[in-house]
Write an enzyme that holds these catalytic residues in place. Sequence first.
Site, PDB file in Angstrom:
ATOM      1  N   ASP A 136     -15.800 -57.115 -21.876  1.00  9.34           N
ATOM      2  CA  ASP A 136     -15.939 -55.668 -21.977  1.00  9.34           C
ATOM      3  C   ASP A 136     -14.920 -54.891 -21.156  1.00  9.34           C
ATOM      4  O   ASP A 136     -14.639 -55.216 -20.013  1.00  9.34           O
ATOM      5  CB  ASP A 136     -17.357 -55.177 -21.676  1.00  9.34           C
ATOM      6  CG  ASP A 136     -18.048 -55.962 -20.569  1.00  9.34           C
ATOM      7  OD1 ASP A 136     -17.323 -56.464 -19.688  1.00  9.34           O
ATOM      8  OD2 ASP A 136     -19.290 -56.042 -20.585  1.00  9.34           O
TER       9      ASP A 136
ATOM     10  N   CYS B  22     -23.394 -53.384 -17.972  1.00 13.71           N
ATOM     11  CA  CYS B  22     -22.695 -52.420 -18.831  1.00 13.71           C
ATOM     12  C   CYS B  22     -22.803 -51.015 -18.252  1.00 13.71           C
ATOM     13  O   CYS B  22     -21.854 -50.236 -18.296  1.00 13.71           O
ATOM     14  CB  CYS B  22     -23.266 -52.424 -20.243  1.00 13.71           C
ATOM     15  SG  CYS B  22     -22.958 -53.952 -21.123  1.00 13.71           S
TER      16      CYS B  22
ATOM     17  N   CYS C 119     -19.938 -55.068 -26.077  1.00 13.02           N
ATOM     18  CA  CYS C 119     -21.141 -55.251 -26.872  1.00 13.02           C
ATOM     19  C   CYS C 119     -21.812 -53.913 -27.170  1.00 13.02           C
ATOM     20  O   CYS C 119     -21.329 -52.857 -26.762  1.00 13.02           O
ATOM     21  CB  CYS C 119     -22.105 -56.153 -26.120  1.00 13.02           C
ATOM     22  SG  CYS C 119     -22.633 -55.442 -24.561  1.00 13.02           S
TER      23      CYS C 119
ATOM     24  N   CYS D 207     -14.103 -61.173 -19.752  1.00 12.59           N
ATOM     25  CA  CYS D 207     -15.563 -61.157 -19.713  1.00 12.59           C
ATOM     26  C   CYS D 207     -16.156 -60.427 -20.898  1.00 12.59           C
ATOM     27  O   CYS D 207     -17.380 -60.328 -21.021  1.00 12.59           O
ATOM     28  CB  CYS D 207     -16.048 -60.522 -18.429  1.00 12.59           C
ATOM     29  SG  CYS D 207     -15.471 -61.394 -16.979  1.00 12.59           S
TER      30      CYS D 207
END
Lengths: 405, 146
Positions: free
Chosen positions: B35, B103, B59, B33
């Site tokens: 991360d 995140c 990211c 995915c």
Amino acid sequence: MDKNIIYLDNAATTRTLPEAVEAMLPWFSERYGNASSIYAMGAESKKKIEQVREQIAGTLHVSPREIYFTAGGSESDNWALVAAAESYADKGRHIITSKIEHHAVLHTCQYLEKRGFEVTYVDVDGDGILRPEELEEAIRPDTILISVMFANNEIGTLQPIEEIGRIARKRGILFHTDAVQAYGHVPIDAQALAIDMLSASGHKLGGPKGIGFLYIRDGLKLRSFVHGGAQERGRRAGTENVPGIAGLGAAVEAAFTHMQEREERIRQLRDYLIERIEREIPFCRLNGHRTRRLPGNVNFCFRFIEGESLLIMLDMKGICASSGSACTSGSLDPSHVLLAIGLPHEIAHGSLRLSLSGENTRQEMDRTVEAIKEIVEKLRRMSPLYEDFLKEENLKEEETCTAKR
Amino acid sequence: MYSEKVMDHFSNPRNMGEIENASGVGTVGNAKCGDIMRIYLDIDEGHVIRECKFKTFGCGAAVATSSMATELVKGKTIQEAMAVTNQAVMEALDGLPPVKVHCSLLAEEAIHAALWDYAQKNGIEIEGLKKPRSDIHEDEQAAEEY
């Protein structure tokens, strides 16, 4: 624009050429007549439109009556697919396309699937090129349309259009090609290539945004897309975007004059960039075919890092580029094109696309390589994947050393 | 797209690196995915987090949330660290774009995973701490499919 900016995202859009802007200006406030109006100022607009139509027809070796202006590539793709499917539905309901098409084609296909059409998405090989045999195998008695892009927008691969055209014509199936990335960059003879429909966009070749066209071969009964007027021979209603058309005309003029020399220069820059990246940055992979690719397209994956981080850091250094990572698409999946050429997810996340234009220089390529090198190193120092990789490598080394002893 | 604080923590990440013989290490996320976060904790006898380091593949928001999360738990007791939620990380960063909220969840989860590792190694229980999910995306994907 900041003089220090290095613009390497010409596959996303190009700088509108000064000559295109200049060509547009009179059609805003001086000669603003509606092309459908009877008076002289309207006729002037009409004349301009027809002149550009003729000019574009010449570049494709087709007749002006086969060129229809649209708002751009996506509209052209939507029109070609939906109208062809609906107009020929009584012949069959099967469509063939490739797995690496632009979303303007893929999402339109998905829309058609919901409307009772069946779509076969043909695979590509590891270089991103469709195998004509596979396409031929996918053909059924009820296949009415084949849509395969001329050149891919992410990895730049040029598709075997001539062979596909031959197959489609032989089997009596319509052939549409999305040439948004190719038109104005590589020569296209729509007649010789047996193309029935072709989409193109102005802003990918130095023209303004919001203008494009669809080539529809004469004799195709294709229903109109936008209803409500007699413009574009009754097939695409709406007052013509005369400034856009004038700008597109100037951009086409520029694109086709000295095309060969310009594209050769871009190709050399491309190969220089590829060579330096491959030589100087470890764990990288060139995506797409090495030679059968657009002159300006460079696409790499850098292992252990993620594309969006790379893009932001490049931006901080004044370099504009793009990536096929999930984060840039707003979904969890990386680019469908990179997955289609067989890359695992984690590697596809670390992709970088650099798309060049005739305005780029060798110095810019040097600065770009230095920047990528520094950033990739920095991101790898930060990456747990790289940490694990190094530990594994060390372990392997120790094992071999012990074995030798 | 990102706040100044996010950009600051992305370009100058705090506490990036590894801790050798860490008291607790937690890795969460999924390379598939895009991360993965790894948090290292150095915790003293008084259950205070003396040092906290991170490594992240992801990211800009993933890097920034890792950096901020390490800042927020450093110097705290393990119980105080439990209060560092994804919401707290987001607020400290002046917000995240909606698509990047996951995140901050990953950052919270990474801290919890490192604390869990510490608790396991020391045979203690931390109030409110559950066994971390190795992959926070499982739920997200399930939700998407739904």
